[in-house]
Scaffold this active site. Structure first.
Site, mmCIF file in Angstrom:
data_model
loop_
_atom_site.group_PDB
_atom_site.id
_atom_site.type_symbol
_atom_site.label_atom_id
_atom_site.label_comp_id
_atom_site.label_asym_id
_atom_site.label_seq_id
_atom_site.Cartn_x
_atom_site.Cartn_y
_atom_site.Cartn_z
ATOM 1 C CE LYS A 410 -10.201 31.786 -1.245
ATOM 2 N NZ LYS A 410 -10.961 32.467 -2.317
ATOM 3 C CD1 TRP A 513 -6.502 42.071 1.373
ATOM 4 C CD2 TRP A 513 -5.981 41.991 -0.787
ATOM 5 N NE1 TRP A 513 -5.309 42.710 1.223
ATOM 6 C CE2 TRP A 513 -4.960 42.676 -0.104
ATOM 7 C CE3 TRP A 513 -5.868 41.821 -2.150
ATOM 8 C CZ2 TRP A 513 -3.850 43.200 -0.751
ATOM 9 C CZ3 TRP A 513 -4.767 42.327 -2.800
ATOM 10 C CH2 TRP A 513 -3.776 43.009 -2.106
ATOM 11 C CG HIS A 514 -10.344 36.125 -1.532
ATOM 12 N ND1 HIS A 514 -9.793 35.028 -2.173
ATOM 13 C CD2 HIS A 514 -9.972 37.197 -2.280
ATOM 14 C CE1 HIS A 514 -9.103 35.426 -3.233
ATOM 15 N NE2 HIS A 514 -9.201 36.743 -3.318
ATOM 16 C CE1 TYR A 515 -13.372 42.703 3.864
ATOM 17 C CE2 TYR A 515 -11.053 42.178 3.572
ATOM 18 C CZ TYR A 515 -12.091 43.087 3.536
ATOM 19 O OH TYR A 515 -11.856 44.391 3.154
#
Length: 578
Positions: A410, A513-515
């Site tokens: 990431k 999914w870390h928006y």
């Protein structure tokens, strides 16, 4: 067993390709079984037509649950969640079922899929507990510098983290695959080794997990165990359609939020209002997509866009929906000659150049990944199998199981960002969102360095037990390039094989999914999370962030709910329980 492309969404989603395949999830749909764990948790069909509260919280996610539990210590609180409960649902609660709830596309499923305008398939939570009911469970705090830059009170931050951790954080078991991965990180220079810690420290560490030693998930919904039953109401399947405002008397120039309209699953309309009192508030905690969406639908946002959508403008707020960012994720699936445990994220490498390296594993691959590897490696028919050829061994095992691991990275931040706009005025519909992955060159260069580190870990002595020596890195990367990981347009001269790490990052970009963003502090809300130029309205969730905190944000977003609850009660002159 479902084949790789038996359903379009399954074929193209991140879950169906990386999570479903790499973590060997046996997909199954699950009806919305509701287990009333709390006496104050009810279906919204039971809500009265009109009700009154001190605080109305829109969204029962990672932040909203913590916030509701805290505020209930000194006020009457309503929490409205558009999804159901996570309890009594194996697809949510059991680690071995991780991902299966994301294959359920019904209107009451725990996740709602969406595709960004960039072509990356994603999901937003629709369940009490929010993303903590869907994710891979890694628990880690934000770094000291992050807390300092945001301007939070570090003492209260630490108290709030500890409050969360009593209910949802555990130490993972660290079996063979995760141990080999951890040792590989250290071997290739991701140092020092910091052992088990929740703290965000450069080097290799073991983090926490929200899965207990029986593999059961504990979500932010568990934080409602702290809530005062007599002052808390939680309604499930309660979709907020609009925030209500008043403009009279002292609020002539500045609108004041005074209520919400929500509908239950049968479509019946309910109204909830704030009791009289200047300190009573509506707090939006609907997530990075939901919070700016609700503001816009309610008339707070860029004036031109709202008028274009036929929405009456309550307040022109040009920055609502701006600053949307999603940390790009890239990964490699590694078939293993040795059995591996079922594991989600446990060890992590926090590099000094701006990427985080994580891993997961499974003892049981689905046929889908085997078919995909067979196609990508262009194997021959089983009748001509050469047992010394690892590509053909994968096809030979088509009716068996295949151990494998997944190593992913990431990118920190990221620096690249985009924007969100409405598609419709219906809160059940997804808005349009553009994240602009790798628009900033530094994000791309970090991805390249992260992928280079992953390759070194795969080739390390520590990891050798879990890699076929005769499957080349080129083959592994080419396989990823050929999987339908996203809908990102390929170059005209695309060769469908690995070329450079720069191109690999672009071609295989996915979400972790870390928006975040859309209601950022200093642009949409002030440092106390109050919406600028509007009274009685705050936003408290990941939409307020500029960067994703720590390696994984869920711990910090839960902490933020507790933290702001404490701050709000302090302003209300109410002593909070530690």
């Amino acid at each position: 067993m479902m084949t790789w492309c038996s359903r379009q969404m399954t074929c193209l989603t991140f879950i169906a390709t990386i999570i479903f395949c790499a973590l060997s999830i046996l997909f199954s749909t699950c009806d919305t079984l509701q287990v009333p764990k709390y006496s104050f948790m009810k279906d919204a069909t039971l809500a009265p037509p009109v009700s009154y509260y001190d605080y109305i919280i829109v969204g029962g996610g990672t932040s909203g649950c913590a916030l509701a539990a805290t505020l209930s210590e000194g006020a009457r609180v309503l929490l409205l969640e558009r999804g159901g409960a996570p309890y009594g649902r194996p697809d949510v609660e059991e680690m071995r079922k991780f991902g299966s709830n994301l294959d359920n596309f019904s209107s009451t499923a725990s996740a709602q899929p969406f595709v960004s305008e960039d072509g990356v398939v994603n999901a937003r939570a629709r369940v009490l507990g929010g993303g903590s009911a869907l994710n891979a469970g890694f628990y880690t705090r934000a770094g000291h510098r992050y807390v300092e830059q945001v301007g939070w009170d570090e003492s209260l931050v630490n108290e709030s983290y500890a409050w969360v951790e009593k209910k949802v954080a555990f130490r993972p078991p660290m079996l063979q695959f995760q141990t080999a991965f951890r040792n590989g990180l250290y071997e290739v220079g991701v140092r020092p080794y910091n052992g088990f810690t929740y703290d965000h420290i450069t080097g290799t560490k073991i983090g926490g997990t929200i899965f207990d030693n029986k593999g059961k998930r504990h979500t932010a919904a568990d934080l409602l165990e702290y809530a005062m039953p007599n002052t808390t109401n939680v309604y499930l399947f309660a979709t907020v359609h609009r925030i209500l405002f008043i403009r009279k008397g002292r609020y002539t120039q500045r609108p004041r939020a005074n209520g919400v309209i929500f509908r239950d699953i049968k479509g019946s309309k309910h109204r909830a209002y704030l009791k009289q009192g200047d300190k009573n508030e509506i707090i939006i905690s609907a997530g990075a997509l939901g919070s700016p969406q609700i503001l816009m639908i309610s008339g707070i946002g860029p004036e031109a866009h709202l008028r274009e959508m036929g929405i009456q403008v309550v307040m022109d707020h040009p920055n609502v929906g701006q600053g949307m960012a999603d940390n790009p994720m890239n990964a490699v699936i590694i078939p293993s000659p040795s059995p591996v445990e079922v594991s989600l994220i446990q060890a992590v490498g926090i590099t000094d150049f701006g990427t985080y390296i994580e891993a997961a594993s499974s003892t049981n691959f689905a046929n889908a990944i085997i078919h995909s590897y067979s196609t990508a490696f262009q194997t021959t028919q089983p009748s001509s199998i050469n047992n010394n050829n690892p590509k053909q061994r994968i096809q030979q095992n088509e009716d068996e199981t295949l151990s494998a691991g997944l190593i992913l990275e990431k990118v920190i931040g990221p620096i690249s960002s985009g924007y969100l706009k409405l598609k419709t005025k219906n809160p059940n519909d997804n808005p349009s969102v553009t994240f602009n992955y790798f628009k900033q060159p530094r994000d791309l260069s970090r991805c390249v360095r992260g992928m280079d580190t992953i390759i070194k870990v795969i080739e390390s002595k520590s990891f050798s037990k879990f890699r076929y020596p005769d499957i080349s890195i080129q083959d592994l990367l080419t396989t990823m390039v050929n999987l339908p990981l996203n809908r990102v347009p390929r170059a005209v001269n695309d060769t469908e094989s690995f070329t450079t790490l720069e191109q690999f990052c672009k071609d295989t970009v996915m979400t972790i999914w870390h928006y975040h963003g859309g209601c950022q502090v200093g642009k949409v809300v002030d440092k106390n999370y109050r919406v600028y130029n509007v009274s009685g309205l705050r936003v408290v969730d990941g939409s307020t962030l500029y960067d994703s905190p720590g390696t994984n944000p869920q711990a910090t977003v839960m902490m933020l709910g507790r933290y702001m609850g404490r701050m709000i009660l302090k302003n209300r002159n109410v002593a909070s329980h530690d």
